[in-house]
Design an enzyme around this catalytic site. Structure first.
Site, PDB file in Angstrom:
ATOM      1  N   ASN A  60       0.866  -1.186   0.000  1.00 47.14           N
ATOM      2  CA  ASN A  60       0.000   0.000   0.000  1.00 47.14           C
ATOM      3  C   ASN A  60       0.899   1.230   0.000  1.00 47.14           C
ATOM      4  OD1 ASN A  60      -1.799   2.030   0.467  1.00 47.14           O
ATOM      5  ND2 ASN A  60      -2.532   1.265   2.454  1.00 47.14           N
ATOM      6  N   LYS A  62       0.111   4.231  -0.281  1.00 49.33           N
ATOM      7  CA  LYS A  62      -0.546   5.394   0.344  1.00 49.33           C
ATOM      8  C   LYS A  62      -0.340   6.641  -0.521  1.00 49.33           C
ATOM      9  CE  LYS A  62      -0.245   3.068   4.755  1.00 49.33           C
ATOM     10  NZ  LYS A  62      -0.140   3.136   6.184  1.00 49.33           N
ATOM     11  N   HIS A 144      -9.495   0.882   5.261  1.00 49.52           N
ATOM     12  CA  HIS A 144      -8.187   1.138   5.875  1.00 49.52           C
ATOM     13  C   HIS A 144      -8.358   2.095   7.050  1.00 49.52           C
ATOM     14  CE1 HIS A 144      -4.081   2.398   6.485  1.00 49.52           C
ATOM     15  NE2 HIS A 144      -3.728   1.291   5.858  1.00 49.52           N
ATOM     16  N   GLU A 146      -6.724   4.547   7.999  1.00 54.80           N
ATOM     17  CA  GLU A 146      -6.576   5.979   7.708  1.00 54.80           C
ATOM     18  C   GLU A 146      -7.860   6.549   7.116  1.00 54.80           C
ATOM     19  OE1 GLU A 146      -2.969   5.310   5.562  1.00 54.80           O
ATOM     20  OE2 GLU A 146      -2.001   4.842   7.475  1.00 54.80           O
ATOM     21  N   GLU A 214      -5.099  -5.040  10.582  1.00 46.89           N
ATOM     22  CA  GLU A 214      -4.081  -4.001  10.751  1.00 46.89           C
ATOM     23  C   GLU A 214      -4.360  -3.242  12.047  1.00 46.89           C
ATOM     24  OE1 GLU A 214      -2.188  -2.839   6.781  1.00 46.89           O
ATOM     25  OE2 GLU A 214      -4.004  -1.650   6.925  1.00 46.89           O
ATOM     26  N   GLY A 220       2.592   2.338  10.765  1.00 47.34           N
ATOM     27  CA  GLY A 220       3.504   3.469  10.608  1.00 47.34           C
ATOM     28  C   GLY A 220       4.220   3.873  11.881  1.00 47.34           C
ATOM     29  N   SER A 260       3.664  -2.056  10.302  1.00 44.69           N
ATOM     30  CA  SER A 260       5.113  -2.073  10.532  1.00 44.69           C
ATOM     31  C   SER A 260       5.775  -3.383  10.118  1.00 44.69           C
ATOM     32  CB  SER A 260       5.438  -1.726  11.993  1.00 44.69           C
ATOM     33  OG  SER A 260       5.038  -0.390  12.267  1.00 44.69           O
TER      34      SER A 260
HETATM   35  O1  LIG Z   1      -1.218   0.680   6.766  1.00 45.52           O
HETATM   36  C1  LIG Z   1      -0.462  -0.207   6.393  1.00 45.52           C
HETATM   37  C2  LIG Z   1      -0.725  -0.984   5.170  1.00 45.52           C
HETATM   38  O2  LIG Z   1      -2.005  -0.753   4.691  1.00 45.52           O
HETATM   39  C3  LIG Z   1       0.767  -0.521   7.139  1.00 45.52           C
HETATM   40  O3  LIG Z   1       1.606   0.578   7.090  1.00 45.52           O
HETATM   41  P1  LIG Z   1       3.108   0.432   7.640  1.00 45.52           P
HETATM   42  O4  LIG Z   1       3.641  -0.853   7.046  1.00 45.52           O
HETATM   43  O5  LIG Z   1       3.821   1.639   7.131  1.00 45.52           O
HETATM   44  O6  LIG Z   1       3.014   0.337   9.117  1.00 45.52           O
END
Ligand SMILES: O=C(CO)COP(=O)(O)O
Length: 304
Positions: A60, A62, A144, A146, A214, A220, A260
């Site tokens: 992803n 982002k 997701h 976010e 997740e 992150g 992560s």
């Molecule tokens: O949100 C994520 C994948 O959709 C995970 O993000 P990170 O791997 O940067 O923690």
């Protein structure tokens, strides 16, 4: 995983299901018992994978990248050696999907990071499922954290998006996961089950859904869930599917972990029986590291 016309036809003919059965309260003790009472593993190499589909790794990206950086990332991915037994998918920002689709190897499928809830039209700033299909996307990430916690999408809206995307032949990477305060309050399973229920209430079939667990506190932050923490939730999710959807869906649906994940921790995570792959954020922006994560499927072949 290709979305076949047969599976699409069956989704369309089944239509939306009626009210979903009430949630059974989940007994976390039972999942621990399942872990400790499982029969001894054979000493020959086994593939430790509870979900019956292929290992699945999504990147992803982002809201990251430029034309130049993405061109470099694609070129690194094109030259990476990827284990064959893995579904590999990348999700570029909308504006770069066409560039990526036109330059990336067919070995890697394309996902969108979001889609509009229904047919396109007068919805300023939105991107429709039809447009994503036109660009060659096979997947979309929905729910997701976010989008839930930063943009404010709710369960019902996300469920509708999933149903619409599936009805048009896109596969859905359905994200669930708890906030830190929810974990600390002992609500991890309740939160994940509620999010699962919203998907289950809305979709006519689980054939083209991959569930991504997740935990929000791991996204992150560099604080990856331990293999045991992830496995515990993945077992609970599978158990929930078994009780509330069907045993077949529970055994077939891939449950992948995100938060992560990197080239240094993916092998240990992949050894867990119910971790069927990963959804990777930051580490998916580096081609060689993403390839290492894809190739952690080999650590599923363990000698007990
Ligand atoms: O949100 C994520 C994948 O959709 C995970 O993000 P990170 O791997 O940067 O923690």
């Amino acid at each position: 995983m290709a979305v076949t016309s047969t599976s699409l036809a069956s989704q369309l003919s089944i239509g939306l299901r009626g009210p979903f059965p009430k949630l059974d309260s989940f007994n976390s003790q039972s999942s621990k018992l399942r872990l400790s009472l499982s029969p001894p593993k054979p000493s020959r190499p086994i593939v430790a994978m509870a979900g019956s589909g292929k290992f699945f790794v999504g990147g992803n990206w982002k809201c990251n990248g430029t034309k130049d950086s993405i061109s470099k990332l694609v070129s690194d991915l094109n030259s990476a050696k990827l284990e064959p037994d893995v579904d590999v998918v990348v999700a570029p920002p909308f504006v770069y999907i066409d560039q990526v689709k036109n330059s990336i190897t067919d070995r890697i499928e394309i996902s969108a990071q979001n889609s509009w809830v229904g047919k396109g039209g007068a919805f300023t700033g939105e991107i429709s499922v039809e447009q994503l299909k036109d660009l060659g996307c096979n997947w979309v990430i929905l729910g997701h954290s976010e989008r839930r916690h930063v943009i404010g999408e709710n369960d019902e809206f996300i469920g509708k998006k999933a149903a619409y995307a599936l009805s048009q032949g896109l596969g859905v990477i359905a994200c669930i996961g708890e906030l830190l305060e929810e974990r600390e309050a002992g609500k991890t399973f309740d939160v994940c089950f509620q999010q699962l229920k919203s998907f289950a209430d809305a979709v006519p079939s689980w054939d083209n859904i991959v569930i991504a667990y997740e935990p929000v506190w791991a996204i992150g932050t560099g604080k990856v869930a331990t293999p045991q923490q992830a496995q515990e939730v993945h077992i609970a999710v599978r158990d929930w599917l078994k009780k509330n959807v069907s045993a077949e869906v529970a055994s077939k649906t891939r449950i992948i972990y995100g938060g992560s994940v990197n080239g240094g921790n993916s092998a240990e995570l992949a050894k867990q029986e119910d971790i069927d792959g990963f959804l990777v954020g930051g580490a998916s922006l580096k081609g060689p590291e993403f390839a290492t994560i894809v190739n952690s499927v080999t650590s599923k072949k363990v000698a007990a």
